[in-house]
Each structure stands twice: as structure tokens, then as C-alpha cells.
Write an enzyme that holds these catalytic residues in place. Sequence first.
Site, PDB file in Angstrom:
ATOM      1  CB  CYS A   1       1.605  -1.785  -5.528  1.00 47.93           C
ATOM      2  SG  CYS A   1       0.862  -1.935  -7.157  1.00 47.93           S
TER       3      CYS A   1
ATOM      4  CG  HIS B   1      -1.954  -1.008   1.278  1.00 46.12           C
ATOM      5  ND1 HIS B   1      -2.809  -1.252   0.230  1.00 46.12           N
ATOM      6  CD2 HIS B   1      -2.301  -1.888   2.242  1.00 46.12           C
ATOM      7  CE1 HIS B   1      -3.633  -2.226   0.549  1.00 46.12           C
ATOM      8  NE2 HIS B   1      -3.347  -2.636   1.770  1.00 46.12           N
TER       9      HIS B   1
ATOM     10  CD  GLU C   1      -3.658   2.793  -3.350  1.00 43.98           C
ATOM     11  OE1 GLU C   1      -3.819   3.540  -4.346  1.00 43.98           O
ATOM     12  OE2 GLU C   1      -4.109   1.629  -3.305  1.00 43.98           O
TER      13      GLU C   1
END
Length: 174
Positions: free
Chosen positions: A46, A24, A75
Site C-alpha cells: 500500500c 501490508h 504491517e
Amino acid sequence: NIGMITVKELDEIPDGSIVIFRAHGEPEYKYELAKKKNLTIKDLTCGNVIAIHKKVEREKSNSFIIILGKKSHPEVIGTKGFAGENSYVVETEDDILDAYMEYEKTNLGRVYVVGQTTISSKYFDVLAEEIENNFVEAEVIIDKTICNATEVRQKETKELSEDMNTMIIIGGKN
């Protein structure tokens, strides 16, 4: 036990240790704090989230940044940390007026909109359209940053549900 622990704050980690940042992502200040504590960062954020962080970092000097997503989602918290003080998280249509009030406090004539990578495409579109309708005097840039895998999964789930009487989707709180 391989000696790995989960922590909420970097202060809980002894100086000189290794820290893993989850997919996140984390706010920019946590990277700086980790460096000050001489922590070795294993960044597993990511790639799609990293791309959003770079975009909002690039835009924050000349744009008011709106992040569409769940305010409490890790996130979104991480992205807001890169977006700076001239940013606002919009979770529902009710938040758009508050975002506009914050925007008016700036001298920025441009609004840059990104989204949490895992929100629904429809949800993103509804909020983005409302922002365009409410920020009429601003140049509004909509950057639909939803992860392609998320969109595909949502589409497949919708199609599958049409053939079912009942469908249960199980997800974890954490």
C-alpha cells in the site's frame, strides 16, 4: 490453478521466480534477499505503508522510532524492519516503559512516533499522549500515520452503531 503459491519465507521460492509482496509490506531485508535470489518483485505494498517505510528510514539515523500497533501484525513487522535497531513497537500502555528503557540505551534526543495504518484514532491518541508524558526530556515528533480510509470507516461504524441494538463486525484472522 494458475501456478501461484503462498509462502511464509523467501527460501521456499525457487531462484529466478516472481514474488508478490502483499499490501501490508515486508521488512527491508526481504527485498534484499529477493534480489540475492534473483526474484522479480511485484510490490503491491500500500502506498500509505510505503510512505511510512520511507519516513522511518529517513528518521532512523537521528531518532528513536516508536511504532504504535499490534506487534504481530505484518504491517508493523515490515515497518520495524525499515526502522532499524533503535526502534520499538508499542502495543499497549504497558509497553511504554520498556520502550523508554530501550530509548535510554541510545544517544538519541529525538523520538519519532508512527502508527500502524489501521489502528483506531483514539487508540493512537491515547498512546501518543502517554509517550509525550513519559519522554519529557526528548523531542517527541508524533506522525499520525493512520490511513484516512480507516478513520472514515471507523467513524461511520461508530455512527451506524448508535442506531442499532446489536452490531456484529466480521473480520478474518488472516
